[in-house]
Design a protein around this motif. Structure first.
Motif, PDB file in Angstrom:
ATOM      1  N   PHE A 173       0.841  -1.194   0.000  1.00  0.00           N
ATOM      2  CA  PHE A 173       0.000   0.000   0.000  1.00  0.00           C
ATOM      3  C   PHE A 173       0.872   1.238   0.000  1.00  0.00           C
ATOM      4  O   PHE A 173       2.063   1.189   0.288  1.00  0.00           O
ATOM      5  N   GLN A 174       0.254   2.402  -0.328  1.00  0.00           N
ATOM      6  CA  GLN A 174       0.915   3.693  -0.228  1.00  0.00           C
ATOM      7  C   GLN A 174       0.284   4.491   0.915  1.00  0.00           C
ATOM      8  O   GLN A 174      -0.877   4.297   1.256  1.00  0.00           O
ATOM      9  N   ARG A 175       1.073   5.413   1.474  1.00  0.00           N
ATOM     10  CA  ARG A 175       0.540   6.297   2.494  1.00  0.00           C
ATOM     11  C   ARG A 175      -0.466   7.246   1.865  1.00  0.00           C
ATOM     12  O   ARG A 175      -0.418   7.547   0.685  1.00  0.00           O
ATOM     13  N   THR A 176      -1.379   7.796   2.689  1.00  0.00           N
ATOM     14  CA  THR A 176      -2.425   8.661   2.172  1.00  0.00           C
ATOM     15  C   THR A 176      -1.874   9.932   1.570  1.00  0.00           C
ATOM     16  O   THR A 176      -2.476  10.516   0.673  1.00  0.00           O
ATOM     17  N   ASN A 177      -0.710  10.399   2.036  1.00  0.00           N
ATOM     18  CA  ASN A 177      -0.137  11.616   1.451  1.00  0.00           C
ATOM     19  C   ASN A 177       0.628  11.333   0.168  1.00  0.00           C
ATOM     20  O   ASN A 177       1.144  12.243  -0.459  1.00  0.00           O
ATOM     21  N   GLN A 178       0.701  10.070  -0.245  1.00  0.00           N
ATOM     22  CA  GLN A 178       1.351   9.709  -1.490  1.00  0.00           C
ATOM     23  C   GLN A 178       0.363   9.206  -2.530  1.00  0.00           C
ATOM     24  O   GLN A 178       0.726   8.991  -3.674  1.00  0.00           O
ATOM     25  N   SER A 179      -0.874   9.012  -2.150  1.00  0.00           N
ATOM     26  CA  SER A 179      -1.840   8.437  -3.073  1.00  0.00           C
ATOM     27  C   SER A 179      -3.158   9.179  -2.959  1.00  0.00           C
ATOM     28  O   SER A 179      -3.602   9.534  -1.871  1.00  0.00           O
ATOM     29  N   THR A 180      -3.780   9.438  -4.098  1.00  0.00           N
ATOM     30  CA  THR A 180      -5.099  10.058  -4.122  1.00  0.00           C
ATOM     31  C   THR A 180      -6.192   9.012  -4.291  1.00  0.00           C
ATOM     32  O   THR A 180      -7.351   9.357  -4.417  1.00  0.00           O
ATOM     33  N   ILE A 181      -5.824   7.738  -4.296  1.00  0.00           N
ATOM     34  CA  ILE A 181      -6.775   6.649  -4.484  1.00  0.00           C
ATOM     35  C   ILE A 181      -7.003   5.939  -3.160  1.00  0.00           C
ATOM     36  O   ILE A 181      -6.061   5.488  -2.519  1.00  0.00           O
ATOM     37  N   ILE A 182      -8.262   5.871  -2.730  1.00  0.00           N
ATOM     38  CA  ILE A 182      -8.604   5.157  -1.504  1.00  0.00           C
ATOM     39  C   ILE A 182      -8.856   3.692  -1.851  1.00  0.00           C
ATOM     40  O   ILE A 182      -9.635   3.380  -2.749  1.00  0.00           O
ATOM     41  N   LYS A 183      -8.189   2.802  -1.155  1.00  0.00           N
ATOM     42  CA  LYS A 183      -8.278   1.386  -1.476  1.00  0.00           C
ATOM     43  C   LYS A 183      -8.882   0.613  -0.312  1.00  0.00           C
ATOM     44  O   LYS A 183      -8.654   0.941   0.842  1.00  0.00           O
ATOM     45  N   LYS A 184      -9.638  -0.418  -0.662  1.00  0.00           N
ATOM     46  CA  LYS A 184     -10.182  -1.334   0.329  1.00  0.00           C
ATOM     47  C   LYS A 184      -9.706  -2.738  -0.017  1.00  0.00           C
ATOM     48  O   LYS A 184      -9.837  -3.184  -1.149  1.00  0.00           O
ATOM     49  N   TYR A 185      -9.128  -3.405   0.978  1.00  0.00           N
ATOM     50  CA  TYR A 185      -8.661  -4.778   0.784  1.00  0.00           C
ATOM     51  C   TYR A 185      -9.627  -5.728   1.498  1.00  0.00           C
ATOM     52  O   TYR A 185      -9.999  -5.500   2.646  1.00  0.00           O
ATOM     53  N   ILE A 186     -10.017  -6.781   0.801  1.00  0.00           N
ATOM     54  CA  ILE A 186     -10.940  -7.769   1.357  1.00  0.00           C
ATOM     55  C   ILE A 186     -10.247  -9.132   1.351  1.00  0.00           C
ATOM     56  O   ILE A 186      -9.766  -9.592   0.308  1.00  0.00           O
ATOM     57  N   PHE A 187     -10.184  -9.752   2.516  1.00  0.00           N
ATOM     58  CA  PHE A 187      -9.591 -11.082   2.637  1.00  0.00           C
ATOM     59  C   PHE A 187     -10.600 -12.018   3.286  1.00  0.00           C
ATOM     60  O   PHE A 187     -11.418 -11.602   4.109  1.00  0.00           O
ATOM     61  N   SER A 188     -10.515 -13.279   2.912  1.00  0.00           N
ATOM     62  CA  SER A 188     -11.344 -14.318   3.524  1.00  0.00           C
ATOM     63  C   SER A 188     -10.426 -15.337   4.187  1.00  0.00           C
ATOM     64  O   SER A 188      -9.504 -15.858   3.549  1.00  0.00           O
ATOM     65  N   PHE A 189     -10.675 -15.619   5.459  1.00  0.00           N
ATOM     66  CA  PHE A 189      -9.905 -16.605   6.209  1.00  0.00           C
ATOM     67  C   PHE A 189     -10.830 -17.764   6.584  1.00  0.00           C
ATOM     68  O   PHE A 189     -11.991 -17.552   6.946  1.00  0.00           O
ATOM     69  N   LEU A 190     -10.299 -18.955   6.513  1.00  0.00           N
ATOM     70  CA  LEU A 190     -11.088 -20.149   6.801  1.00  0.00           C
ATOM     71  C   LEU A 190     -10.727 -20.705   8.170  1.00  0.00           C
ATOM     72  O   LEU A 190      -9.564 -20.763   8.551  1.00  0.00           O
ATOM     73  N   TYR A 191     -11.759 -21.109   8.925  1.00  0.00           N
ATOM     74  CA  TYR A 191     -11.537 -21.800  10.185  1.00  0.00           C
ATOM     75  C   TYR A 191     -11.018 -23.217   9.917  1.00  0.00           C
ATOM     76  O   TYR A 191     -11.350 -23.830   8.909  1.00  0.00           O
ATOM     77  N   SER A 192     -10.239 -23.714  10.847  1.00  0.00           N
ATOM     78  CA  SER A 192      -9.843 -25.115  10.781  1.00  0.00           C
ATOM     79  C   SER A 192     -11.059 -25.986  11.094  1.00  0.00           C
ATOM     80  O   SER A 192     -11.812 -25.717  12.030  1.00  0.00           O
ATOM     81  N   HIS A 193     -11.276 -27.011  10.277  1.00  0.00           N
ATOM     82  CA  HIS A 193     -12.412 -27.915  10.482  1.00  0.00           C
ATOM     83  C   HIS A 193     -11.966 -29.273  11.036  1.00  0.00           C
ATOM     84  O   HIS A 193     -12.621 -30.284  10.816  1.00  0.00           O
ATOM     85  N   SER A 194     -10.887 -29.259  11.771  1.00  0.00           N
ATOM     86  CA  SER A 194     -10.480 -30.490  12.437  1.00  0.00           C
ATOM     87  C   SER A 194     -11.493 -30.824  13.519  1.00  0.00           C
ATOM     88  O   SER A 194     -12.224 -29.952  14.018  1.00  0.00           O
ATOM     89  N   SER A 195     -11.542 -32.074  13.888  1.00  0.00           N
ATOM     90  CA  SER A 195     -12.520 -32.506  14.902  1.00  0.00           C
ATOM     91  C   SER A 195     -12.296 -31.784  16.224  1.00  0.00           C
ATOM     92  O   SER A 195     -13.259 -31.456  16.939  1.00  0.00           O
ATOM     93  N   PHE A 196     -11.037 -31.504  16.563  1.00  0.00           N
ATOM     94  CA  PHE A 196     -10.749 -30.822  17.821  1.00  0.00           C
ATOM     95  C   PHE A 196     -11.350 -29.418  17.836  1.00  0.00           C
ATOM     96  O   PHE A 196     -12.041 -29.024  18.789  1.00  0.00           O
ATOM     97  N   PHE A 197     -11.114 -28.628  16.769  1.00  0.00           N
ATOM     98  CA  PHE A 197     -11.613 -27.256  16.737  1.00  0.00           C
ATOM     99  C   PHE A 197     -13.133 -27.216  16.547  1.00  0.00           C
ATOM    100  O   PHE A 197     -13.805 -26.319  17.071  1.00  0.00           O
TER     101      PHE A 197
END
Length: 330
Positions: A7-31
């Motif tokens: 990413f760039q700092r706000t004083n270096q970029s005029t473009i506002i960015k949104k990052y979207i990530f998806s994380f998966l839970y562990s589906h082991s029997s214990f968890f």
């Protein structure tokens, strides 16, 4: 599970960015069994969180080495739900301004390969992280793959960062801007083929995208557009305690003034300079002179130019260019 982005700092970029990530839970029997127990007994969901989202921030220095800057960590309280949404705006605050004692000053991470880091989002708390190449309880194990150069030069080698789902057989490599791949072994300087114009600085965002840091007088995706230039020499013999210079465009359908920019001065400068992010200069430039902060300001017309690319001239602030109030015209 780990994701990496630049990413760039706000004083270096005029473009506002949104990052979207998806994380998966562990589906082991214990968890899975553990989530069922938390759902059935929710008395301790705010004191015990098996999951959290940690965001680490690194900066590349002039030697192209990565330095740790800070981190945020957000617990996931309701991990037994099918989906948990976490929306955050990350702010890099100066923690010394919050008048909160740094918990790392007491040296709670006292093992030699541990480093104490104060949480930016919760300055009263800290977390102990292993130095690069180290892992295990109390960071006492030096990972042999990291030591043998698993990650490329100037990348950071982090054992156990790949998560249980992807397996921790191999370390996770934190890459610099111009390197990619699981081991940061791919070097691709996209700036060689997509140069910024007019002395702009090229910053690669990925293997196929760049960002141009433009000089003061240019703008655009490749710094290809020259900013409209406004330079006006000012003279005034009128006493005032403050002045506000305002720049406007004209909506020729409604004839409304469209506010663009303003500059505030306690002492009137000898000249005005303004670089506008358009092909044409603002149509109207006004000066609001405050002779007293308890009285409405007087308004003066400094410039009226329609569809001008640049303005370079001289004007006076006097009775001749003072704008009359509408009540005085009736």
């Amino acid at each position: 599970m780990t994701n990496q982005f630049h990413f760039q700092r706000t004083n270096q970029s005029t473009i506002i960015k949104k990052y979207i990530f998806s994380f998966l839970y562990s589906h082991s029997s214990f968890f899975d069994q553990h989530r069922i127990q938390r759902y059935q007994n929710r008395s301790y969901i705010f004191t015990v969180q098996p999951y959290s989202v940690r965001i680490e921030l690194y900066q590349r220095n002039q030697q192209e080495q990565l330095n740790f800057i800070g981190l945020w960590q957000y617990p996931i309280h309701f991990d037994y739900l099918p989906v948990f949404h976490l929306n955050k705006i990350l702010r890099l605050n100066d923690l010394s301004l919050f008048n909160i004692s740094n918990p790392c000053l007491s040296n709670p991470c006292y093992y030699p390969n541990e480093q104490c880091h104060q949480l930016i989002n919760d300055p009263k708390k800290f977390i102990c992280l292993c130095q690069t190449n180290f892992t295990g309880e109390n960071c006492l194990i030096k990972d042999q793959q990291c030591t043998n150069g698993y990650c490329s030069t100037k990348a950071l080698c982090k054992p156990n960062y790949r998560s249980l789902l992807k397996g921790n057989t191999f370390p996770f490599c934190i890459c610099s801007f111009d390197r990619y791949g699981d081991r940061c072994e791919i070097q691709h300087d996209i700036c060689q083929f997509n140069r910024c114009l007019n002395n702009g600085i090229c910053v690669p965002e990925s293997t196929h995208k760049i960002f141009c840091l433009c000089t003061e007088f240019f703008f655009g995706d490749r710094c290809q557009w020259k900013k409209s230039s406004f330079h006006l020499i000012l003279e005034s013999q009128i006493y005032f305690q403050g002045v506000v210079i305002q720049y406007f465009d004209i909506d020729f359908i409604s004839f409304d003034l469209i506010f663009l920019h303003q500059q505030v001065y306690e002492i009137l400068p000898s000249s005005l300079q303004y670089q506008h992010h358009q092909n044409q200069m603002p149509a109207i430039v006004l000066a609001r002179l405050y002779t007293s902060f308890h009285i409405s300001p007087n308004l003066y017309l400094l410039s009226l130019h329609i569809q001008s690319v640049s303005i370079d001239g001289k004007t006076f602030i006097s009775q001749d260019n003072q704008c009359s109030h509408i009540q005085q015209l009736s």
